[in-house]
Design an enzyme around this catalytic site. Structure first.
Site, PDB file in Angstrom:
ATOM      1  CG  ASP A   1     -12.044  -5.266   3.667  1.00 46.74           C
ATOM      2  OD1 ASP A   1     -12.269  -4.041   3.798  1.00 46.74           O
ATOM      3  OD2 ASP A   1     -10.940  -5.715   3.825  1.00 46.74           O
ATOM      4  NE  ARG A   2     -10.871  -1.624   8.152  1.00 40.42           N
ATOM      5  CZ  ARG A   2      -9.776  -0.781   8.595  1.00 40.42           C
ATOM      6  NH1 ARG A   2     -10.172   0.296   9.062  1.00 40.42           N
ATOM      7  NH2 ARG A   2      -8.672  -1.330   8.682  1.00 40.42           N
TER       8      ARG A   2
ATOM      9  CG  ASP B   1     -13.242  -0.710   4.130  1.00 40.20           C
ATOM     10  OD1 ASP B   1     -14.280  -1.616   3.611  1.00 40.20           O
ATOM     11  OD2 ASP B   1     -12.071  -0.846   4.212  1.00 40.20           O
TER      12      ASP B   1
ATOM     13  CG  ASP C   1     -11.188  -3.139   0.708  1.00 39.38           C
ATOM     14  OD1 ASP C   1     -11.532  -2.554   1.931  1.00 39.38           O
ATOM     15  OD2 ASP C   1     -10.437  -4.114   0.978  1.00 39.38           O
TER      16      ASP C   1
ATOM     17  CD  GLU D   1      -8.318  -7.699  12.030  1.00 34.57           C
ATOM     18  OE1 GLU D   1      -6.941  -7.258  12.542  1.00 34.57           O
ATOM     19  OE2 GLU D   1      -8.334  -7.323  10.651  1.00 34.57           O
ATOM     20  CD  GLU D   2      -8.811  -2.625  16.294  1.00 33.74           C
ATOM     21  OE1 GLU D   2      -9.175  -1.463  16.435  1.00 33.74           O
ATOM     22  OE2 GLU D   2      -7.931  -3.057  15.673  1.00 33.74           O
ATOM     23  CB  SER D   3      -9.813  -2.405  12.701  1.00 29.83           C
ATOM     24  OG  SER D   3      -9.319  -3.810  12.171  1.00 29.83           O
TER      25      SER D   3
ATOM     26  CE  LYS E   1     -10.938  -5.681   7.218  1.00 23.38           C
ATOM     27  NZ  LYS E   1      -9.590  -5.823   7.668  1.00 23.38           N
TER      28      LYS E   1
ATOM     29  CE  LYS F   1      -6.082  -8.589   0.230  1.00 23.15           C
ATOM     30  NZ  LYS F   1      -6.956  -8.538   1.400  1.00 23.15           N
TER      31      LYS F   1
ATOM     32  CB  SER G   1      -8.317  -0.980   2.879  1.00 25.78           C
ATOM     33  OG  SER G   1      -9.343  -1.449   3.856  1.00 25.78           O
ATOM     34  CG  HIS G   2      -9.284   1.980   6.158  1.00 26.12           C
ATOM     35  ND1 HIS G   2      -8.567   0.589   6.224  1.00 26.12           N
ATOM     36  CD2 HIS G   2      -8.407   2.525   6.644  1.00 26.12           C
ATOM     37  CE1 HIS G   2      -7.383   0.385   6.647  1.00 26.12           C
ATOM     38  NE2 HIS G   2      -7.237   1.776   7.258  1.00 26.12           N
TER      39      HIS G   2
ATOM     40  NE  ARG H   1      -3.710  -0.696   2.326  1.00 25.11           N
ATOM     41  CZ  ARG H   1      -4.549  -1.071   3.213  1.00 25.11           C
ATOM     42  NH1 ARG H   1      -4.924  -0.325   4.487  1.00 25.11           N
ATOM     43  NH2 ARG H   1      -5.284  -2.360   3.146  1.00 25.11           N
TER      44      ARG H   1
HETATM   45  C1  G1P Z   1      -5.366  -2.040  10.027  1.00 28.15           C
HETATM   46  C2  G1P Z   1      -6.204  -2.548  11.244  1.00 28.15           C
HETATM   47  C3  G1P Z   1      -6.243  -4.164  11.299  1.00 28.15           C
HETATM   48  C4  G1P Z   1      -6.605  -4.611   9.696  1.00 28.15           C
HETATM   49  C5  G1P Z   1      -5.889  -3.856   8.717  1.00 28.15           C
HETATM   50  C6  G1P Z   1      -6.578  -4.407   7.256  1.00 28.15           C
HETATM   51  O1  G1P Z   1      -4.157  -2.551  10.171  1.00 28.15           O
HETATM   52  O2  G1P Z   1      -5.696  -2.199  12.482  1.00 28.15           O
HETATM   53  O3  G1P Z   1      -7.063  -4.842  12.172  1.00 28.15           O
HETATM   54  O4  G1P Z   1      -6.560  -5.960   9.696  1.00 28.15           O
HETATM   55  O5  G1P Z   1      -5.867  -2.541   8.848  1.00 28.15           O
HETATM   56  O6  G1P Z   1      -7.789  -3.709   7.249  1.00 28.15           O
HETATM   57  P1  G1P Z   1      -2.961  -1.606  10.754  1.00 28.15           P
HETATM   58  O7  G1P Z   1      -2.889  -0.234   9.957  1.00 28.15           O
HETATM   59  O8  G1P Z   1      -3.182  -1.531  12.363  1.00 28.15           O
HETATM   60  O9  G1P Z   1      -1.595  -2.562  10.696  1.00 28.15           O
HETATM   61 ZN    ZN Z   2     -11.060  -2.803   3.615  1.00 26.67          ZN
END
Ligand code: G1P
Ligand code: ZN
Length: 553
Positions: free
Chosen positions: A291-292, A287, A289, A373-375, A386, A136, A123-124, A22
């Site tokens: 997945d969140r 988000d 893509d 995950e918490e994220s 996810k 990826k 992603s986000h 990324r």
């Molecule tokens: C972050 C999130 C993690 C998630 C990842 C991809 O990674 O914290 O839980 O799996 O994005 O979506 P980090 O930036 O903390 O390494």
């Molecule tokens: Zn994502």
């Protein structure tokens, strides 16, 4: 048409992080940058022998390709097709318009037994010419490549001198159907169909249709990202939710300037709608893509860690999980709310490092069914990523099956299991050297912390989390500094593996409260003593000169 051999060279920093490579779009647009990485990937997939010669393991196979539609997605698709054709790929399944959400790539790989797939997404992270881009690789199980493969790709990027690319013209990626690049067949497929079939196999679409017929209201904010077409086709198309249920539903190259990260800070518009007097019954966002997910009830925000715990507790209400769960898994920084449910239900509960790839082995081995995950990431064994819309359909189904609101479901959960107050504080774009020193100093301080008391709490664990994969025995060390207390409270420090500017320090704070009367406080207030303690231990504010976190969720 012919295969060209083009010179390339090592670029610094082509090492994939938590979820792929990324970087800023400007980095990706350097001549040969994307080509170098993709050629390295194809070489590794084909097999690189000790003498450097490349094998043919990928020849004759099918790859899936698609992305979240952000800036550079379309160009990258054309480049990758030309490289794939020159490296022995027989067939590519390409999402129409270059579009495939991350969970959809996983569903297509699995459903059509492809060799693997390439996801184009950051992603986000924000998009557009000044935003981020990412790539990826997912393996034949549909999940993110493991560390052995990503390390091999990185090593290969550093020694490559040549890229094999077809000089064929660009193809039309917007029309469904089949065409050729050299000897390679490209099938432009409907991005939604395979994924929608998987959703139909898990959820009771009849029941969900009935909810909307009876007037259930919902607002899904797709944040101008790739989730829009999926949410529109399934919710508004198949389930009969009123038009307009999905907002910001067309993918834009710059996400319309939105930061497509579904949390209360970036999905502010959704929060405002859900807090209004005329709020719909249910709110959700995805988000970049898709997945969140973030889910909300009327005037009520669900924390992702709680979401996983509730899904676990109620899974049997969903047709796809009516036989029960094999087990559950959460990433280490995710709150232990799900652990309490698993314990009560007699389920195995695994604690993995951050990043979805660690769940793959557990899912493949049939040890777990749900993970999170918490994220803002939750998912299940239906794919190996996810899955944002899946989580939304899960919560929609829970409301339909119980006839209860989001808030009443969560409050009942807290009464039963207690509440794990939770927050994550992110300090973004700090100097790498400052961040590294902070972690090094914390690590050095760990032995002395063991057994120490802070107020009424005593430290029971002070370590740097290491994980031994129970399936393949591989060890991942240094996955985050954990300080765990005797009352269940935790303070965790780790550096992000997905940031693209300097370093991002994440501080995860958790405090368990069994007392129902204490469960109605705001999270930041309930965690205030731990927030102070995190500062005392790390000195992050002094070290960075930042008075507060960039984002607190
Ligand atoms: C972050 C999130 C993690 C998630 C990842 C991809 O990674 O914290 O839980 O799996 O994005 O979506 P980090 O930036 O903390 O390494
Ligand atoms: Zn994502």
């Amino acid at each position: 048409m012919a295969i060209q051999i083009l010179p390339t060279h090592a670029f610094s920093g082509q090492r994939p992080g938590t979820s792929g490579l990324r970087k800023k779009v400007t980095v990706f647009m350097q001549p040969m940058y994307l080509e170098n990485f993709v050629q390295a990937l194809f070489d590794v997939l084909n097999g690189v022998a000790a003498d450097g010669s490349v094998g043919t393991a990928l020849h004759g196979h099918t790859l899936v390709l698609g992305g979240d539609g952000r800036f550079y997605n379309r160009q990258a698709v054309q480049t990758i097709l030309k490289l794939a054709a020159a490296n022995g790929v027989q067939r590519v399944l390409l999402g129409q318009g270059g579009i495939l959400s991350t969970p959809a790539v996983s569903a297509v790989i699995r459903g059509r037994q492809a060799f693997g797939g390439i996801v184009l997404s950051a992603s986000h992270n924000p998009g557009g010419p000044d935003g981020d881009f990412g790539i990826k690789y997912n393996a034949s199980n549909g999940g993110p490549a493991n560390e052995t493969l990503t390390e091999a790709v990185y090593a290969r990027t550093q020694v490559l001198t040549q890229v094999r690319r077809s000089d064929a013209p660009d193809i039309n990626i917007d029309t469904l159907g089949t065409c050729q690049v050299e000897q390679m067949q490209v099938d432009v497929i409907d991005p939604v169909a395979d994924y929608a079939a998987v959703m139909r196999s898990l959820f009771d679409f009849e029941m969900l249709r009935g909810m909307f017929q009876k007037g259930f209201t919902m607002r899904v904010d797709a944040m101008n990202a790739v989730g829009g077409p999926y949410a529109k086709a399934i919710l508004e198309g198949e389930l009969g939710a009123p038009a307009g249920t999905v907002v910001n539903g067309s993918p834009l190259e710059d996400f319309g300037g939105l930061h497509p990260d579904p949390n209360p800070v970036n999905a502010e518009d959704l929060i405002n709608h859900m807090m209004a007097a005329d709020a719909p019954d249910f709110g959700a966002a995805m988000d970049g893509d898709a997945d969140r997910n973030m889910v909300l009830g009327r005037k009520f925000v669900v924390s992702p860690s709680d979401s996983l715990a509730l899904m676990t507790a109620h899974a049997r209400l969903i047709p796809g999980y009516k036989e029960g769960l094999l087990g559950v898994a959460r990433s280490m920084p995710t709150s232990a709310a799900v652990d309490r449910v698993a314990k009560a239900m007699g389920l195995d509960c695994y604690e993995t490092p951050t990043g979805w790839k660690f769940f793959g082995n557990l899912l493949d081995a049939g040890r777990v069914t749900l993970c999170g995950e918490e994220s803002y990431g939750t998912g299940s064994s239906h794919v190996r990523e996810k899955d944002g819309l899946w989580a939304i359909l899960f919560w929609l189904s829970l409301q339909g099956a119980t006839g209860r609101s989001v808030e009443s479901l969560v409050r009942e959960h807290w009464r039963t299991y207690g509440r794990n107050y939770y927050s994550r504080h992110d300090y973004e774009a700090i100097q790498t050297a400052v961040a590294d020193a902070l972690i090094t100093d914390l690590r050095a301080a760990l032995p002395a912390l063991q057994g120490q008391t802070f107020g009424k709490r005593a430290v029971t664990v002070a370590d740097d989390f290491a994980y031994t994969d129970p399936v393949d025995g591989s060890v991942s060390a240094r996955q985050g500094i954990r300080i765990i207390f005797d009352d269940g409270a935790r303070v965790i420090f780790r550096l992000s593996g997905t940031g693209t500017e300097g370093a991002t320090l994440r501080i995860y704070l958790e405090n368990y409260e069994a007392d129902v009367l204490q469960q109605d406080r705001a999270a930041q207030e309930a965690l205030s003593d731990l927030i102070a303690l995190a500062e005392q231990l790390s000195g992050v504010r002094g070290r960075t000169g930042m008075a507060r976190p960039t984002v607190a969720t």
